[in-house]
Design a protein around this motif. Structure first.
Motif, short mmCIF file in Angstrom:
data_model
loop_
_atom_site.label_atom_id
_atom_site.label_comp_id
_atom_site.label_asym_id
_atom_site.label_seq_id
_atom_site.Cartn_x
_atom_site.Cartn_y
_atom_site.Cartn_z
N LEU A 156 -21.86 -13.55 45.80
CA LEU A 156 -22.32 -14.30 46.96
C LEU A 156 -22.67 -15.74 46.62
O LEU A 156 -22.49 -16.64 47.44
CB LEU A 156 -23.54 -13.63 47.59
N ARG A 157 -23.16 -15.97 45.40
CA ARG A 157 -23.61 -17.32 45.02
C ARG A 157 -22.75 -17.88 43.89
O ARG A 157 -23.25 -18.25 42.84
CB ARG A 157 -25.10 -17.26 44.65
N ASP A 158 -21.47 -17.93 44.15
CA ASP A 158 -20.50 -18.45 43.19
C ASP A 158 -20.22 -19.90 43.54
O ASP A 158 -19.74 -20.20 44.63
CB ASP A 158 -19.22 -17.61 43.26
N ALA A 159 -20.53 -20.81 42.62
CA ALA A 159 -20.25 -22.23 42.86
C ALA A 159 -18.82 -22.59 42.49
O ALA A 159 -18.21 -23.45 43.13
CB ALA A 159 -21.22 -23.11 42.07
N SER A 160 -18.28 -21.96 41.46
CA SER A 160 -16.93 -22.29 41.03
C SER A 160 -15.90 -21.98 42.12
O SER A 160 -15.07 -22.81 42.46
CB SER A 160 -16.58 -21.51 39.76
N VAL A 161 -15.98 -20.77 42.66
CA VAL A 161 -15.11 -20.37 43.77
C VAL A 161 -16.01 -19.76 44.84
O VAL A 161 -16.27 -18.56 44.84
CB VAL A 161 -14.04 -19.35 43.32
N PRO A 162 -16.54 -20.58 45.74
CA PRO A 162 -17.47 -20.07 46.74
C PRO A 162 -16.89 -18.93 47.56
O PRO A 162 -15.68 -18.78 47.71
CB PRO A 162 -17.76 -21.30 47.61
N TRP A 200 -5.49 -28.24 46.22
CA TRP A 200 -6.64 -28.29 45.34
C TRP A 200 -7.78 -29.17 45.89
O TRP A 200 -8.94 -28.81 45.82
CB TRP A 200 -6.21 -28.78 43.96
N ARG A 201 -7.50 -30.35 46.38
CA ARG A 201 -8.63 -31.24 46.72
C ARG A 201 -9.53 -30.67 47.82
O ARG A 201 -10.76 -30.73 47.69
CB ARG A 201 -8.14 -32.64 47.10
N PRO A 202 -9.00 -30.11 48.91
CA PRO A 202 -9.92 -29.56 49.91
C PRO A 202 -10.83 -28.48 49.33
O PRO A 202 -12.02 -28.42 49.65
CB PRO A 202 -8.97 -28.99 50.98
N TYR A 203 -10.28 -27.62 48.47
CA TYR A 203 -11.09 -26.59 47.83
C TYR A 203 -12.21 -27.22 47.00
O TYR A 203 -13.36 -26.78 47.05
CB TYR A 203 -10.19 -25.71 46.96
N GLU A 204 -11.89 -28.26 46.25
CA GLU A 204 -12.89 -28.87 45.38
C GLU A 204 -14.01 -29.54 46.19
O GLU A 204 -15.19 -29.42 45.86
CB GLU A 204 -12.23 -29.84 44.42
N LEU A 205 -13.65 -30.22 47.26
CA LEU A 205 -14.67 -30.86 48.08
C LEU A 205 -15.55 -29.83 48.78
O LEU A 205 -16.76 -30.03 48.92
CB LEU A 205 -14.02 -31.79 49.10
N LYS A 206 -14.95 -28.74 49.21
CA LYS A 206 -15.71 -27.72 49.94
C LYS A 206 -16.69 -26.95 49.06
O LYS A 206 -17.58 -26.27 49.58
CB LYS A 206 -14.74 -26.75 50.63
N ARG A 207 -16.54 -27.03 47.75
CA ARG A 207 -17.49 -26.30 46.91
C ARG A 207 -18.71 -27.14 46.50
O ARG A 207 -19.58 -26.67 45.79
CB ARG A 207 -16.80 -25.72 45.68
N LEU A 208 -18.78 -28.37 46.97
CA LEU A 208 -19.91 -29.23 46.64
C LEU A 208 -21.26 -28.63 47.05
O LEU A 208 -22.22 -28.66 46.25
CB LEU A 208 -19.73 -30.61 47.28
N PRO A 209 -21.41 -28.07 48.27
CA PRO A 209 -22.73 -27.50 48.61
C PRO A 209 -23.17 -26.41 47.64
O PRO A 209 -24.35 -26.36 47.27
CB PRO A 209 -22.50 -26.95 50.02
N ALA A 210 -22.25 -25.54 47.23
CA ALA A 210 -22.62 -24.46 46.31
C ALA A 210 -23.02 -25.01 44.95
O ALA A 210 -23.96 -24.49 44.31
CB ALA A 210 -21.46 -23.47 46.18
N THR A 234 -24.45 -23.85 36.53
CA THR A 234 -24.21 -23.64 37.97
C THR A 234 -23.33 -22.42 38.21
O THR A 234 -23.39 -21.81 39.27
CB THR A 234 -23.55 -24.88 38.61
N TYR A 235 -22.51 -22.07 37.22
CA TYR A 235 -21.61 -20.92 37.37
C TYR A 235 -22.31 -19.60 37.06
O TYR A 235 -22.08 -18.61 37.76
CB TYR A 235 -20.42 -21.05 36.42
#
Length: 482
Positions: free
Chosen positions: A420-426, A230-240, A304-305
């Motif tokens: 293409l522009r999904d912040a929740s699940v990029p 979970w944590r890597p996924y959460e950090l990686k969605r910060l830009p979106a 944002t979603y």
């Protein structure tokens, strides 16, 4: 060691029946708690608390069924459930029936289920008086120190161990996927099809990894990359998150006459930042509700979603800033449907934390979180101080990797959908999932939304592809941009 001993004692103490051996036995169908639509019926399936001990204690999983509308065309069962983790799944067949093409309804019994420990399925609690905003425990480093957050998170983890210690070792996506296979067997089905979004799509991926020979037609709408949860996924969605928030503030500024929150994106962001800071000191009273920082943040996350909800969120935020009742109520905390009995006050948050903390190992040292906040907080100033922050998973009493790797998935090809522009699940999550399940196809829409099919934001192209696949088994010849 002391916490694990408490788990063992609690497991021995709970009164549960032996696991049912009758694979495909007749189920007792009845009205669904909290659901008035008589087309939907419910039944209870017993599953092992721990699938490694199939003859050990059991828990109850409530399933629902919306029968195929044309028995002559019936192909089988189409499973679905809520996202989160922590969302209810029993009502989902009725929601799905309004989204899919009638030809899909003709061919499938749509089967929903409350995932283990959610609402109607042996619900758990961490002993809190209410849900967290959005059903998601998060604190913002902008408003309190890491040490204070750590103390709060540690106490939450201890409370979960006290109230729900017997369940925590078994609150994992892999265990929930094995529940699905027990349900399939009890329904007497050789295979199952699946349509789920976000976390539920990740659950579908887990099922395909564990039971590839039981997979029929799987539609995965915005699946979380199982290898990153979970944590890597959460950090990686910060830009979106930051990009979509900037788009939202731009929209609000462009409509400043309507909302009055600022004439430029920077002005809007400053107005909202001041409101969050004020609410952190004392909740903002607007009508009969006092809005906390967490609740305001949860409302902003919706923007944002989902681009189509920008007018709603902006209207409500403008009202709250003006200390007037929001004209379009959005409940900031998840609630079960009225008439659903026995759901603890904090059930959705408890489940969300139990699965996110229980699926794999989180960093245990404060230095990791301090470094992440220093590195990401300034680069992503709106959401970095929250998403990069510490949470109760740092103190979770069960800490081991329970996720079967995505690379081991040998399921038949799936249809993967994404915006293409999904912040929740990029988008990278869906791309990785489609690439890892051999022969799968990725279909995208150029929208700022989450779960485009299930949110009702799909266009005719994407909807048509999903229908062709579920009805006829036809996947696109290549990845497709709709």
């Amino acid at each position: 060691m002391r916490a694990m001993a408490a788990f063992v004692v609690a497991c021995l103490a709970i009164a549960v029946a032996p696991a049912s051996a009758a694979s495909g036995a007749t189920l007792a169908w009845r009205a669904c708690p909290g659901v008035d639509d008589t087309r939907l019926s419910c039944a209870t399936v017993q599953v092992p608390l721990d699938h490694a001990r199939p003859s050990g204690p059991t828990i109850d999983i409530m399933i629902s069924r919306l029968p195929a509308t044309d028995p002559a065309l019936r192909r089988g069962v189409l499973f679905t459930t809520g996202g989160g983790p922590g969302g209810a799944g029993v009502p989902e067949p009725l929601n799905l029936a309004t989204i899919v093409d009638p030809a899909v309804r003709d061919r499938y019994d749509i089967v929903g289920f409350d995932m283990r420990f959610v609402e109607r399925s042996t619900p758990i609690t961490c002993g809190q008086p209410e849900e967290e905003p959005g059903g998601y425990w998060v604190r913002t480093a902008t408003y309190q120190s890491l040490e204070d957050t750590a103390a709060e998170a540690r106490e939450y983890a201890r409370a979960c161990a006290r109230h729900t210690g017997w369940a925590l070792p078994f609150a994992t996506t892999a265990q929930a996927a094995r529940d699905m296979d027990v349900i399939r067997a009890r329904l007497g089905e050789r295979k199952l099809s699946f349509l789920g979004g976000s976390y539920a799509a990740m659950l579908g991926v887990a099922y395909g990894t564990l039971f590839p020979h039981r997979v029929d037609r799987f539609v995965l709408d915005s699946p979380v990359n199982y290898d990153l949860a979970w944590r890597p996924y959460e950090l990686k969605r910060l830009p979106a998150f930051e990009q979509n928030y900037a788009a939202f503030t731009g929209y609000v500024a462009d409509n400043s006459a309507a909302f009055g929150l600022g004439a430029t994106p920077a002005d809007v962001a400053e107005t909202l930042s001041r409101a969050f800071a004020e609410a952190a000191i004392e909740p903002i009273v607007a009508g009969d509700h006092a809005w906390t920082t967490g609740e305001l943040g949860s409302l902003t996350v919706i923007a944002t979603y989902f681009e189509h909800l920008w007018p709603v969120v902006a209207t409500n935020l403008a009202a709250i800033v003006a200390r007037t009742p929001p004209p379009i109520p959005l409940d900031p905390r998840p609630t079960p449907l009225p008439g659903t009995p026995g759901v603890p006050a904090d059930n959705h948050t408890a489940v969300n934390m139990a699965f996110r903390c229980g699926d794999n190992v989180w960093p245990r040292d404060l230095a990791t979180y301090r470094d992440d906040l220093a590195r990401l907080g300034s680069r992503y100033p709106v959401f970095g101080p929250s998403i990069a922050n510490l949470n109760p998973c740092a103190f979770w009493p069960v800490s081991q990797d329970n996720t079967p790797p995505l690379a081991s998935n040998r399921a038949p090809a799936a249809l993967v959908l994404a915006a293409l522009r999904d912040a929740s699940v990029p988008l990278a999550n869906s791309t990785a999932t489609a690439r890892s399940i051999t022969g799968s196809r990725l279909v995208t829409v150029d929208k700022q939304t989450h779960v485009p099919l299930l949110s009702g934001q799909a266009n005719a192209c994407l909807t048509g592809i999903a229908t062709a696949y579920l009805v006829h088994g036809h996947l696109p010849k290549r990845n497709t941009a709709c």
